[in-house]
Design a protein around this motif. Structure first.
Motif, mmCIF file in Angstrom:
data_model
loop_
_atom_site.group_PDB
_atom_site.id
_atom_site.type_symbol
_atom_site.label_atom_id
_atom_site.label_comp_id
_atom_site.label_asym_id
_atom_site.label_seq_id
_atom_site.Cartn_x
_atom_site.Cartn_y
_atom_site.Cartn_z
ATOM 1 N N PRO A 130 0.822 -1.209 0.000
ATOM 2 C CA PRO A 130 0.000 0.000 0.000
ATOM 3 C C PRO A 130 0.858 1.262 0.000
ATOM 4 O O PRO A 130 1.897 1.320 0.657
ATOM 5 N N LEU A 131 0.371 2.266 -0.734
ATOM 6 C CA LEU A 131 1.118 3.510 -0.828
ATOM 7 C C LEU A 131 1.030 4.318 0.456
ATOM 8 O O LEU A 131 1.963 4.997 0.833
ATOM 9 N N HIS A 132 -0.131 4.282 1.102
ATOM 10 C CA HIS A 132 -0.278 4.969 2.373
ATOM 11 C C HIS A 132 -1.525 4.445 3.071
ATOM 12 O O HIS A 132 -2.351 3.793 2.464
ATOM 13 N N HIS A 133 -1.641 4.754 4.329
ATOM 14 C CA HIS A 133 -2.798 4.332 5.107
ATOM 15 C C HIS A 133 -3.581 5.562 5.565
ATOM 16 O O HIS A 133 -2.990 6.542 6.013
ATOM 17 N N CYS A 134 -4.911 5.469 5.461
ATOM 18 C CA CYS A 134 -5.754 6.527 6.003
ATOM 19 C C CYS A 134 -5.755 6.434 7.527
ATOM 20 O O CYS A 134 -5.482 5.384 8.106
ATOM 21 N N GLU A 135 -6.056 7.528 8.158
ATOM 22 C CA GLU A 135 -6.159 7.535 9.619
ATOM 23 C C GLU A 135 -7.283 6.601 10.055
ATOM 24 O O GLU A 135 -8.341 6.543 9.420
ATOM 25 N N PRO A 136 -7.098 5.837 11.137
ATOM 26 C CA PRO A 136 -8.165 4.950 11.602
ATOM 27 C C PRO A 136 -9.385 5.743 12.058
ATOM 28 O O PRO A 136 -9.257 6.846 12.587
ATOM 29 N N THR A 137 -10.559 5.185 11.852
ATOM 30 C CA THR A 137 -11.799 5.828 12.276
ATOM 31 C C THR A 137 -12.207 5.317 13.648
ATOM 32 O O THR A 137 -11.791 4.234 14.071
ATOM 33 N N VAL A 138 -13.036 6.088 14.338
ATOM 34 C CA VAL A 138 -13.436 5.722 15.700
ATOM 35 C C VAL A 138 -14.915 5.381 15.799
ATOM 36 O O VAL A 138 -15.380 4.928 16.844
ATOM 37 N N GLU A 139 -15.677 5.578 14.710
ATOM 38 C CA GLU A 139 -17.100 5.269 14.745
ATOM 39 C C GLU A 139 -17.586 4.915 13.347
ATOM 40 O O GLU A 139 -16.952 5.280 12.345
ATOM 41 N N PRO A 140 -18.707 4.174 13.262
ATOM 42 C CA PRO A 140 -19.249 3.798 11.954
ATOM 43 C C PRO A 140 -19.603 5.017 11.108
ATOM 44 O O PRO A 140 -20.055 6.038 11.619
ATOM 45 N N PHE A 141 -19.366 4.882 9.824
ATOM 46 C CA PHE A 141 -19.750 5.875 8.825
ATOM 47 C C PHE A 141 -19.041 7.217 9.000
ATOM 48 O O PHE A 141 -19.494 8.242 8.511
ATOM 49 N N GLN A 142 -17.932 7.209 9.687
ATOM 50 C CA GLN A 142 -17.118 8.419 9.782
ATOM 51 C C GLN A 142 -16.438 8.694 8.437
ATOM 52 O O GLN A 142 -16.353 9.839 7.998
#
Length: 275
Positions: A130-142
């Protein structure tokens, strides 16, 4: 009919084999017959390497907790049904563990997937790093990721995946115009709420002024993948590849397309969200 009978009947009705077949083959299965006889006599199951509290008998059908014990003669049919969507080993095990059990089931599932000619035929090449990772989310549908699959066997699919729960939504599309895509996004937003961020590639649908105005009007941050690097929208891209692989292995037609992709999504989400 008591509660156990009702539950057992409901579970059996979900299987590709009839209750009468399970009863008949259980009575002929040497290993299962030992369990049946022990339960009927009230003798210790630990001598058979089993836990006493885990097994019950309902009208000739063995249950291990809430899972139907499948006789050896019927296991190939159950394995074929579990692998109907050509899902991988992990998901197939998760699906099977919701309904059935037999000794060595995990091993049989592994063998079934590894020996599947269609799965071998359409196996992906190893994925690039992977080229990069998105920031992890803390709740559904964020944050949601959307992409198109197709044209594929005459059909286009709009794929939406929630970053937090990995819940997928798939729509068959007559076209991939901005107007049609906005209509499906409104449907998604009405059921799950408006996301904080929407991740797409740089396809003409997503860079169209109409689509840009739609996301802006709803206060959604629109993040697009790096030009010429669509894999940066990795979550949607991976699901698109998985969907394509599954549909290639089925007899996809205009009449059964909706049923097939819904069966695939069901097989994907059930093991993940069953509790």
């Amino acid at each position: 009919m008591d509660v156990l009978d009702v539950y057992a009947l409901e579970t059996v009705n979900m299987l590709p084999v009839k209750a009468s077949e399970i009863q008949k083959e259980t009575s002929k299965d040497v290993d299962l017959l030992k369990i049946v006889q022990a339960l009927e006599k009230g003798t210790d199951l630990e001598k058979l390497g089993l836990q006493n509290h885990e097994f019950t008998l309902s009208h000739g059908i063995l249950l291990r907790k809430d899972r139907v014990v499948i006789p050896e003669a019927l296991r190939d049919r159950v394995l074929k049904e579990l692998h109907a969507g050509h899902i991988g080993i992990v998901r197939m095990k998760g699906l099977g563990r919701n309904y059935v059990w037999w000794r060595g089931m995990d091993r049989d599932i592994e063998n079934a997937v590894q020996s599947c000619k269609e799965c071998s035929r359409f196996q992906n090449n190893p994925r690039p790093v992977p080229l990069h990772h998105c920031e992890p989310t803390v709740e559904p549908f964020q944050r949601i990721h959307i992409d198109f699959a197709g044209p594929f066997l005459g059909h286009n699919f709009l794929v939406c995946v929630d970053s937090h729960t990995k819940w997928p939504e798939v729509f068959v599309m007559n076209n991939i115009t901005a107007t049609s895509t906005i209509e499906k996004c409104r449907e998604i937003f009405s059921r799950f709420g408006i996301p904080q961020m929407l991740v797409t590639d740089n396809g003409r649908t997503f860079i169209a002024q109409e689509f840009q105005e739609f996301v802006k009007a709803n206060g959604v941050i629109h993040k697009r993948s790096v030009p010429y690097r669509p894999a940066t929208n990795g979550l949607a891209e991976r699901f698109v590849q998985t969907l394509k692989q599954a549909l290639r292995k089925t007899n996809l037609t205009k009449n059964n397309v909706e049923m097939l992709y819904k069966n695939f999504c069901f097989a994907i989400v059930l093991p993940r969200h069953q509790s």
